[in-house]
Each structure stands twice: as structure tokens, then as C-alpha cells.
Design an enzyme around this catalytic site. Sequence first.
Site, mmCIF file in Angstrom:
data_model
loop_
_atom_site.group_PDB
_atom_site.id
_atom_site.type_symbol
_atom_site.label_atom_id
_atom_site.label_comp_id
_atom_site.label_asym_id
_atom_site.label_seq_id
_atom_site.Cartn_x
_atom_site.Cartn_y
_atom_site.Cartn_z
ATOM 1 N N LYS A 287 0.864 -1.183 0.000
ATOM 2 C CA LYS A 287 0.000 0.000 0.000
ATOM 3 C C LYS A 287 0.898 1.230 0.000
ATOM 4 O O LYS A 287 1.765 1.376 0.857
ATOM 5 C CB LYS A 287 -0.895 -0.030 1.246
ATOM 6 N N HIS A 288 0.698 2.101 -0.978
ATOM 7 C CA HIS A 288 1.499 3.321 -1.106
ATOM 8 C C HIS A 288 2.994 3.012 -1.093
ATOM 9 O O HIS A 288 3.782 3.648 -0.392
ATOM 10 C CB HIS A 288 1.134 4.323 -0.018
ATOM 11 N N ASN A 428 12.867 5.636 7.757
ATOM 12 C CA ASN A 428 13.469 4.622 8.615
ATOM 13 C C ASN A 428 12.551 3.403 8.693
ATOM 14 O O ASN A 428 11.352 3.539 8.894
ATOM 15 C CB ASN A 428 13.686 5.182 10.020
ATOM 16 N N HIS A 534 15.043 5.394 0.377
ATOM 17 C CA HIS A 534 14.423 6.714 0.518
ATOM 18 C C HIS A 534 13.335 6.924 -0.533
ATOM 19 O O HIS A 534 13.388 6.329 -1.592
ATOM 20 C CB HIS A 534 15.489 7.802 0.379
#
Length: 534
Positions: A287-288, A428, A534
Site C-alpha cells: 500500500k502506497h 526509517n 528513501h
Amino acid sequence: MSASPHKGSSGPAKVAVKRALISLSDKTGAVDFARALAGAGVELLSTGGTAKALKEAGLSVTDVSEVTGFPEIMDGRVKTLHPSVHGGILAVRDAPEHVKAMEAHGIRPIDLVAINLYPFEATVAKSDDPLEIIENIDIGGPAMIRAAAKNAAFVVVVTDPADYTRVAEAIAAGGVEKPLRTELAGKAFARTAAYDAAISGWFAGEAGERFPERLTVSASRAAELRYGENPHQKAALYRTAGEAPGAASARLANGKPLSFNNLGDADAAYQLIADLDPSEPAVAIIKHANPCGVAIGASLAEAHKKALRCDPVSAYGGVVAANRALDAEAAKAITALFTEVVIAPEADEEAMKIFAAKPNLRLLLTGEMRPAGGIVMRSIAGGLLVQEADGAQVTEADLKVATKRAPSPEELADLLFAFRIAKHVKSNAIVYAKGGATVGIGAGQMSRVDSARIAAWKAAEAARHAGEETALTEGSVVASDAFFPFADGLMAAAEAGATAVIQPGGSLRDEEVIAAADEAGLAMVLTGLRHFRH
């Protein structure tokens, strides 16, 4: 030194094609196209194998060597590089000095150039013989394409068999109009640019240059999308060269076209599931672009059940990835909850019937799965960030036990599994796992301790949702994608019930963190490898 301007116009509204040069490596549709041109009264010129194919089809064709007065030489390396060819293509038809030069040298105009190039990209894909590859670098073809495209005011250039029909229809209707000539010229320059990009990339590889001084990226538009991340943003899907399996190249076997966000999530799902051990059935729910549940099991249905348990609320409307062919049992389990996209190598007949009953579910079949390799890139304002794909895999042999207690065999298996998942979670990243399944995931927080706490909270919510009194993280292991800068993140994991920890190590406070782990009775292993995403 800039070129001197000629004294001519920007060309007629329509170009009536009277003479065409056809030279094709890929002869798909060539005979039908040439026959349509001949039927419109167009004189045909050709070279080598194309001339032979057209003549065998009963068409009247003039060989280019008859035009140049010079035979093909050097195994066909030199055949069209001649003023009689390039002068006929490049001449500005209404510039008096160009007309005068054509008359003086007996050059006749060429109004259409249909060229496709030696199959360099295909040769690289199937051969590692440098001599064979170099012989498939086309020289005369790109030169003619660029000449015709430059002179699109007066010349029609065709590089794609998909354009044969509309060009032939335009010629039969009286001429090719300027908008179409301009479009075809742009397409032609894009083709030669992509061709040169492939060649320069190959030479860079031969020279051992991972990141050459000039990086040329080529991609072909696969689809225009309804919109981008938001409805006010226009978007499209492009495919890069090569045959790597994935979301971009997968076959849409069910459902409507994918959106920009669907494709982003499907890519994240594919990359994660392809990175897992293929010997065990595995399912990931995304999801996302972050996993909200990943598990291995005795079957895909069992793996899906275990993955869904991690975060059943977030899984609604997500993307599901499986690492092997979907069967009916897996299809029933997946379709029991609203799912946007499913991506897998294949699906059997019974599974396809189940998915077909869900017209809003997109099913992507990749044919195979393998971890991402090569280089990856990301656009930033004014440039690109380019790096090698994170293909590193941590094994038991890479681990260093840092605490007084070593992990048990069961903990060790879950630690390696959790660290593999953490590689695909936005930093993180904190991942709790137990029994070959994630039980809590914390992603994308500015603080690692917040990721640990969020993952534990989500695990508690998942337990509550399932009517369980014990938190899912009780007795789990925890993975961190980077070192713990302080002991607080580690202690948050211990408070959630984790019994073992895997992390890269390398913090200035490693000794403090290890001491805290010992005090809490945790087993901790260090990988020496970080997995920031990232």
C-alpha cells in the site's frame, strides 16, 4: 561554423510522392506497403535483401547501385553513402541553387524514405560476440533517416511499420500533409537517438564504465495514463530497453488499464516478492509503495492469510504480489478483500475464472520473476540520481552475533526474513516478524524509535482486529534497515515483545546499544550492510 541558409520555402502543404527509397532490416509489412506505393504510381528504389524481396513479390524495383553507379562493397557496409542518394533526399526543392546542383549532377529527388535499422539491440540481447554486435551497427540507415527527417518539408520519412498504412493512404489521396511529415520526422530522430543510446551504452559496458561521462536514456511510450499521482497531472508509462520482467512489461490479463499509482505500487510489490526465496510460496501486500504484510507459507493461500494478518485494515485496496503461479485457492483468498492489483508470474485457468468475476481488479502476469539488477535512476530538479540496484543479500554467514545470547534457529530464520523485507520498506524502516510472516511494520518515519513504536502499535491494532489478546509482536524478532543511533529504538522493540534483533551496526553508540540488548536478554546480530530506501 553554422550552415548557410538556403533560399527556399518551408515546403508545400502536401508532398506528392513520386519516388521512394525502401531499405528495411525488419521486412514486416514491406511488400504490402511497397505494393500500395507502386499502385499510386510511385517509383521504387531499394537495396540488397529488400530489393530481392520486393522483386520476388512481382514489384518493379530499381537497385540503388544502378542510381549511384557503384556496387555495394565491403559486405554491404557501403551502399547508400553517395550524393545521388543523399542529394536526392536533402535537396530543398524550391531553392534555385539546390535545383541547379541537382541538374548539374544528374540527381533526381527522393520523396519518401522508408528505413528501419540493423537489429543492434536484439543482437546485444542474444549475443556476446563483439564482432557480430559491431556488424549490426547501422551506418547508412541512420544517415538516410536523419537526412530525410531534416528535410521533412519536402520528404516523408517512415521508420515504423505501424505507419505504413496511413502514409500509403495519404499518398493515394494526393499527398502527405505537413503535420504528418513533421510527426514522422520527430519519430525518426527519436529512433536514431534511441539507437545511438543503445550503441553508446554497449561501448561503455565494453570499456568497463559503470557510469559513463554522458548517460543517454532511451524509453518507448507504452501507454498514456489517465493522469499522474493526482488528476491534474498528465502522465504516461514508458518502457526502457531490454526484456526485464516487471510491472512495466507485464501482461494485463484482467481488469481496466492501470493508473500511475497502481503501477508504482505494482513495481514495489514485484521488486519485493522477486527478492524472496523462490523455493517457498510467498505473498506481499503493498500500500502506497510500502509493504503492509509479507509472508511465506505452505501454499499461496496460506501465505496470503499470514500476510493479511499483519495489517488487514491497510490491505484494503492494496496491491498483492505472489512469487509463483496463482491457483484457485489463492485467487479466492485474494478476491475476498477488495484488491486493486495482483501481480504474479502466471495464473491457472481456474484462477483466471475467479479474477474475471472481478472486472475492477487488475491482474498483471510477468511470465517470470527475478530480482532487479543493473542501474536505477530517480529524477531530481535539474538532473538524475543514478545508482546500482540494491541487489545485496544477507545470509547466515554474513552475520556477527554481538550479544551474549545467540539467536535460536527459529529466530535466525525470522531475522533473515525480516531484514530482507526491511530492504523494501521506506526508511526509517522497522520490521517485526514471526513464523515467516511480518507482524508489524513501521515505515518512513523521521525517527527510528517512532518507526519501532508505530510498528508495535499497528501490530496491537491487528491483534485487536483479529480478537486476540496477545500482541502479534510478542515473541517476534525485529529488523532495522540501519543502525540504532541510540538504545531507545531497541528498547521500544523489546517493550513490544521482540526477543531478537538484526541490524547493520556501525553506530558510535554500538556498545551502548549492545549492552542494552544484553540487559534485556535479547539476541542481536549485525549485518554490516545497510538497506536505506528513501
